[in-house]
Design an enzyme around this catalytic site. Structure first.
Site, PDB file in Angstrom:
ATOM      1  CB  ALA A  13       4.353  17.345   6.549  1.00 59.06           C
ATOM      2  N   GLY A  17       1.952  11.932   3.916  1.00 58.73           N
ATOM      3  CA  GLY A  17       1.400  12.444   5.264  1.00 58.73           C
ATOM      4  C   GLY A  17       0.596  13.638   4.857  1.00 58.73           C
ATOM      5  CG  ASN A 100      12.557   4.895   6.584  1.00 59.24           C
ATOM      6  OD1 ASN A 100      13.223   5.795   6.523  1.00 59.24           O
ATOM      7  ND2 ASN A 100      11.826   4.553   5.811  1.00 59.24           N
ATOM      8  CG  LEU A 123       2.299   4.338   5.121  1.00 56.17           C
ATOM      9  CD1 LEU A 123       1.120   3.541   4.938  1.00 56.17           C
ATOM     10  CD2 LEU A 123       2.339   5.714   4.319  1.00 56.17           C
ATOM     11  CG  ASN A 125       7.470   0.611   3.312  1.00 58.20           C
ATOM     12  OD1 ASN A 125       6.871  -0.379   4.025  1.00 58.20           O
ATOM     13  ND2 ASN A 125       6.972   1.221   2.017  1.00 58.20           N
ATOM     14  NE  ARG A 156      -0.502  -0.588  -4.689  1.00 58.31           N
ATOM     15  CZ  ARG A 156       0.537  -0.170  -3.766  1.00 58.31           C
ATOM     16  NH1 ARG A 156       1.148  -1.166  -3.161  1.00 58.31           N
ATOM     17  NH2 ARG A 156       1.137   0.897  -3.889  1.00 58.31           N
ATOM     18  CG  HIS A 180       3.862  -3.545   2.526  1.00 56.18           C
ATOM     19  ND1 HIS A 180       2.900  -3.627   1.882  1.00 56.18           N
ATOM     20  CD2 HIS A 180       4.370  -2.194   2.330  1.00 56.18           C
ATOM     21  CE1 HIS A 180       2.835  -2.680   1.025  1.00 56.18           C
ATOM     22  NE2 HIS A 180       3.667  -1.690   1.484  1.00 56.18           N
TER      23      HIS A 180
HETATM   24  N1  LIG Z   1       3.374   0.762   4.264  1.00 53.30           N
HETATM   25  C1  LIG Z   1       3.193   1.150   3.484  1.00 53.30           C
HETATM   26  O1  LIG Z   1       1.903   0.625   2.641  1.00 53.30           O
HETATM   27  C2  LIG Z   1       3.635   2.219   2.622  1.00 53.30           C
HETATM   28  C3  LIG Z   1       4.618   2.895   3.104  1.00 53.30           C
HETATM   29  N2  LIG Z   1       5.293   3.948   2.538  1.00 53.30           N
HETATM   30  C4  LIG Z   1       6.356   4.454   3.180  1.00 53.30           C
HETATM   31  O2  LIG Z   1       6.083   5.739   3.980  1.00 53.30           O
HETATM   32  C5  LIG Z   1       7.144   6.465   4.171  1.00 53.30           C
HETATM   33  C6  LIG Z   1       6.771   8.038   3.761  1.00 53.30           C
HETATM   34  O3  LIG Z   1       6.705   7.760   2.364  1.00 53.30           O
HETATM   35  P1  LIG Z   1       6.368   9.322   1.457  1.00 53.30           P
HETATM   36  O4  LIG Z   1       5.426  10.026   2.277  1.00 53.30           O
HETATM   37  O5  LIG Z   1       5.969   9.206   0.231  1.00 53.30           O
HETATM   38  O6  LIG Z   1       7.893  10.062   1.636  1.00 53.30           O
HETATM   39  P2  LIG Z   1       8.373  11.622   1.648  1.00 53.30           P
HETATM   40  O7  LIG Z   1       9.726  11.699   1.354  1.00 53.30           O
HETATM   41  O8  LIG Z   1       7.176  12.167   0.735  1.00 53.30           O
HETATM   42  O9  LIG Z   1       7.820  12.054   3.212  1.00 53.30           O
HETATM   43  C7  LIG Z   1       8.364  11.718   4.231  1.00 53.30           C
HETATM   44  C8  LIG Z   1       8.557  13.033   5.322  1.00 53.30           C
HETATM   45  O10 LIG Z   1       8.800  12.576   6.472  1.00 53.30           O
HETATM   46  C9  LIG Z   1       9.630  13.269   7.122  1.00 53.30           C
HETATM   47  N3  LIG Z   1      10.534  13.215   7.921  1.00 53.30           N
HETATM   48  C10 LIG Z   1      11.851  12.458   8.038  1.00 53.30           C
HETATM   49  N4  LIG Z   1      12.288  12.415   9.152  1.00 53.30           N
HETATM   50  C11 LIG Z   1      11.478  12.671  10.022  1.00 53.30           C
HETATM   51  C12 LIG Z   1      11.476  12.933  11.659  1.00 53.30           C
HETATM   52  N5  LIG Z   1      12.236  12.450  12.296  1.00 53.30           N
HETATM   53  N6  LIG Z   1      10.162  13.538  12.020  1.00 53.30           N
HETATM   54  C13 LIG Z   1       9.222  13.931  11.185  1.00 53.30           C
HETATM   55  N7  LIG Z   1       9.273  13.869   9.885  1.00 53.30           N
HETATM   56  C14 LIG Z   1      10.220  13.319   9.384  1.00 53.30           C
HETATM   57  C15 LIG Z   1      10.574  13.953   5.685  1.00 53.30           C
HETATM   58  O11 LIG Z   1      10.736  15.521   6.033  1.00 53.30           O
HETATM   59  C16 LIG Z   1       9.592  13.883   4.860  1.00 53.30           C
HETATM   60  O12 LIG Z   1       8.644  15.257   4.631  1.00 53.30           O
HETATM   61  C17 LIG Z   1       8.384   5.756   3.448  1.00 53.30           C
HETATM   62  O13 LIG Z   1       9.100   5.209   4.460  1.00 53.30           O
HETATM   63  C18 LIG Z   1       7.667   4.873   2.357  1.00 53.30           C
HETATM   64  O14 LIG Z   1       8.335   3.858   2.067  1.00 53.30           O
HETATM   65  C19 LIG Z   1       4.756   4.731   1.376  1.00 53.30           C
HETATM   66  C20 LIG Z   1       3.550   4.153   0.956  1.00 53.30           C
HETATM   67  C21 LIG Z   1       2.913   2.998   1.347  1.00 53.30           C
HETATM   68  O1  LIG Z   2       6.479   0.511  -2.701  1.00 50.17           O
HETATM   69  C1  LIG Z   2       6.787   1.356  -1.674  1.00 50.17           C
HETATM   70  O2  LIG Z   2       8.018   1.524  -1.720  1.00 50.17           O
HETATM   71  C2  LIG Z   2       5.602   2.086  -1.093  1.00 50.17           C
HETATM   72  C3  LIG Z   2       4.779   0.863  -0.442  1.00 50.17           C
HETATM   73  O3  LIG Z   2       5.281   0.199   0.550  1.00 50.17           O
HETATM   74  C4  LIG Z   2       3.864   0.411  -1.519  1.00 50.17           C
HETATM   75  O4  LIG Z   2       3.187   1.487  -2.355  1.00 50.17           O
HETATM   76  O5  LIG Z   2       3.194  -0.506  -1.311  1.00 50.17           O
END
Ligand SMILES: NC(=O)C1=CN([C@@H]2O[C@H](COP(=O)(O)OP(=O)(O)OC[C@H]3O[C@@H](n4cnc5c(N)ncnc54)[C@H](O)[C@@H]3O)[C@@H](O)[C@H]2O)C=CC1
Ligand SMILES: O=C([O-])CC(=O)C(=O)O
Length: 317
Positions: A13, A17, A100, A123, A125, A156, A180
């Site tokens: 969240a 999220g 992760n 999602l 990474n 993008r 990615h």
């Molecule tokens: N594939 C893609 O295109 C993208 C991937 N991401 C990835 O998405 C992930 C999340 O990014 P954000 O939301 O910005 O990070 P964030 O730090 O704002 O949120 C992550 C949340 O996951 C929670 N969390 C951690 N362990 C958990 C568990 N075992 N169960 C449930 N929740 C848990 C945390 O408490 C935190 O609230 C990162 O790994 C980021 O690199 C982000 C943007 C694009």
């Molecule tokens: O760059 C990052 O770490 C998050 C992500 O995957 C993106 O925004 O493409």
């Protein structure tokens, strides 16, 4: 039997999220359960209640709840996994792999037990390897385990093309394939504006600059934010994928799919164009590639495979 709203659980969240949950609600795609870990239960409930209180203003009907219990996610139609840590300036996505992988594995063990029929979008990474981790842990069929990278990377790329030409983003079409990472493969030959190939509209050196900027687009946002990574465009991308499944739209979108021979790759999760509909990934669309495009995709596939190997050696899956 009464027709019920679809149930969508969003695990994690945080920035992506919570934004995803709000965008799902804005599109009235179903009832939403936002999940985070135990100490964060109250802020998670608070975010969900705040969103719920927005629904009369937005004019949508949806239940939005926050929890740390997977019982509340039981029998979800779609589960979206955003749980995990995000990178900070100076880090690569691959630096997140150990932390992760453990998180995604533990989340998927819970989902497997509570929502065995769900379509799962990933999602977290490094997302190609995390989609592999989810697939191994869940044991679901490959059409139900889908990673998000290409919708965002393509968004993008298309944004930069529209900016370059000062035209509507709605008229720009393109595809970004591969992993990615910074060696992802924007396919210039398959990119057009209202059907006109971009090579007829934009000089080669400017196309190359757009391709390079798209490849490092995530890093550009990380540098600007200073303490986290992108979340608005990633959330919008997840919602487009969820909508394609929930409405059986049969969109052709670039998604991270399990490849068994397609494009010449085996037992690899990587971004490819696919039909996304009511049965998840219904078909991977194979494109004819030039030798240069295939070489670029091979390089990206090799990067993804090396991170998947790290996951395999670090986790007993
Ligand atoms: N594939 C893609 O295109 C993208 C991937 N991401 C990835 O998405 C992930 C999340 O990014 P954000 O939301 O910005 O990070 P964030 O730090 O704002 O949120 C992550 C949340 O996951 C929670 N969390 C951690 N362990 C958990 C568990 N075992 N169960 C449930 N929740 C848990 C945390 O408490 C935190 O609230 C990162 O790994 C980021 O690199 C982000 C943007 C694009
Ligand atoms: O760059 C990052 O770490 C998050 C992500 O995957 C993106 O925004 O493409």
């Amino acid at each position: 039997m009464a027709i019920k709203r679809k149930k969508i659980s969003v695990v994690g969240a945080g920035f992506t999220g919570a934004t995803t949950a709000l965008m799902l609600a804005q599109k009235e795609l179903g009832d939403i359960v936002l999940v985070d870990i135990e100490p964060l239960e109250n802020p998670t409930k608070g975010k969900a209640l705040d969103m719920l209180e927005a629904t009369p203003v937005i004019g949508v009907d949806a239940s939005i709840t926050g929890t740390s219990s997977y019982e509340d996610t039981k029998d979800s139609d779609i589960v979206i996994i955003t749980a995990g840590v995000a990178r900070k300036p100076g880090m690569s996505r691959d630096d997140l792999v150990h932390t992760n992988a453990g998180i995604v594995k533990s989340v998927c063990e819970q989902i497997k037990a509570t929502s065995p029929n769900a379509y799962v979008l990933i999602l977290s990474n490094p997302v190609d390897a995390m989609t592999f981790t989810a697939y191994q842990t869940l044991g679901f069929p490959k059409n139900r385990v889908i990673g998000q990278s290409g919708v965002l990377d393509t968004a993008r790329y298309c944004t930069f093309i529209a900016q370059e030409l000062n035209v509507s983003v709605e008229d720009v079409r393109g595809f970004v394939l591969g992993g990615h990472g910074d060696d992802m493969v924007p396919l210039v030959r398959y990119s057009n504006v209202a059907g006109i190939p971009i090579e007829k509209l934009i000089p080669a050196d400017r196309i190359e600059a757009i391709v390079q900027r798209a490849r490092v687009g995530g890093g550009e946002i990380v540098s600007l934010l200073g303490n986290g990574s992108a979340y608005y465009a990633p959330a919008a991308s997840l919602v487009q994928m969820a909508e394609a499944i929930l409405k059986d739209k049969k969109r052709i979108l670039p998604v991270i799919a399990y490849l068994e021979g397609e494009f010449g790759y085996n037992q690899l999760f990587m971004g490819v164009p696919a039909i996304l509909g009511g049965d998840g990934i219904e078909k991977v669309i194979e494109l004819e590639l030039t030798a240069e495009e295939k070489a670029a995709l091979d390089q990206s596939a090799a990067s993804v495979a090396s991170v998947i190997e790290v996951v395999k050696s670090g986790l007993s899956i």
